[in-house]
Motif scaffolding. Structure first.
Motif, mmCIF file in Angstrom:
data_model
loop_
_atom_site.group_PDB
_atom_site.id
_atom_site.type_symbol
_atom_site.label_atom_id
_atom_site.label_comp_id
_atom_site.label_asym_id
_atom_site.label_seq_id
_atom_site.Cartn_x
_atom_site.Cartn_y
_atom_site.Cartn_z
ATOM 1 N N CYS A 32 -48.376 37.091 27.703
ATOM 2 C CA CYS A 32 -47.626 36.284 26.743
ATOM 3 C C CYS A 32 -46.954 37.255 25.759
ATOM 4 O O CYS A 32 -47.633 38.121 25.201
ATOM 5 C CB CYS A 32 -48.587 35.343 26.018
ATOM 6 N N CYS A 38 -48.028 30.664 24.416
ATOM 7 C CA CYS A 38 -47.663 30.407 25.804
ATOM 8 C C CYS A 38 -48.678 29.486 26.458
ATOM 9 O O CYS A 38 -49.861 29.515 26.128
ATOM 10 C CB CYS A 38 -47.634 31.720 26.588
ATOM 11 N N ILE A 46 -46.564 32.400 33.601
ATOM 12 C CA ILE A 46 -46.046 31.684 32.431
ATOM 13 C C ILE A 46 -44.562 31.432 32.661
ATOM 14 O O ILE A 46 -43.783 32.369 32.837
ATOM 15 C CB ILE A 46 -46.245 32.498 31.134
ATOM 16 N N ASN A 50 -42.344 27.397 28.837
ATOM 17 C CA ASN A 50 -43.636 27.251 28.161
ATOM 18 C C ASN A 50 -43.988 28.461 27.303
ATOM 19 O O ASN A 50 -45.160 28.783 27.121
ATOM 20 C CB ASN A 50 -44.736 26.963 29.182
ATOM 21 N N ILE A 51 -42.954 29.130 26.788
ATOM 22 C CA ILE A 51 -43.112 30.210 25.810
ATOM 23 C C ILE A 51 -42.439 29.726 24.532
ATOM 24 O O ILE A 51 -41.252 29.399 24.531
ATOM 25 C CB ILE A 51 -42.466 31.518 26.295
#
Length: 115
Positions: A32, A38, A46, A50-51
């Protein structure tokens, strides 16, 4: 005797293939980025969607099943997991950095980053 030799060969190929194909959990994990929160996919990767870097509510799309959240924010910033969209019906603030235990994200519809 021939049947035994074929069975041993087949077993050797199956075991060899399994070992060559199966990645370790560490190898599959994507880091992350610094300053972000994240949400990991079930395979450890990832997705860019979704960060999260900016403070405030972030609605989630197609995030279901057991997921690991990583808080890599700095300065004591935290996050909340919310059952409602737009940051409603939320958990307490989580401020510890690092990976959290997996939880079922099926009822979670947004995440809020807080200072």
């Amino acid at each position: 005797m021939r049947k035994i030799a074929m069975a041993v060969t087949a077993l050797s190929l199956a075991v060899g293939t399994g070992l060559a194909v199966a990645p370790s959990a560490t190898a599959a994990a994507t880091p992350c980025p610094s300053g972000a929160v994240c949400i990991r996919e079930t395979n450890g990767s990832i997705l860019s969607k979704n960060i999260f870097y900016s403070y405030g509510a972030h609605n989630l799309s197609n995030v279901t099943g057991y997921r690991v959240v990583v808080n890599n924010q700095t300065g004591g910033a935290g996050f909340r997991e919310c059952r409602g969209y737009d940051g409603t019906n939320c958990s307490p603030v989580y401020r510890n950095t690092g990976e959290y235990e997996p939880i079922d994200y099926t009822p979670i519809n947004s995440i809020v980053l807080v200072k």
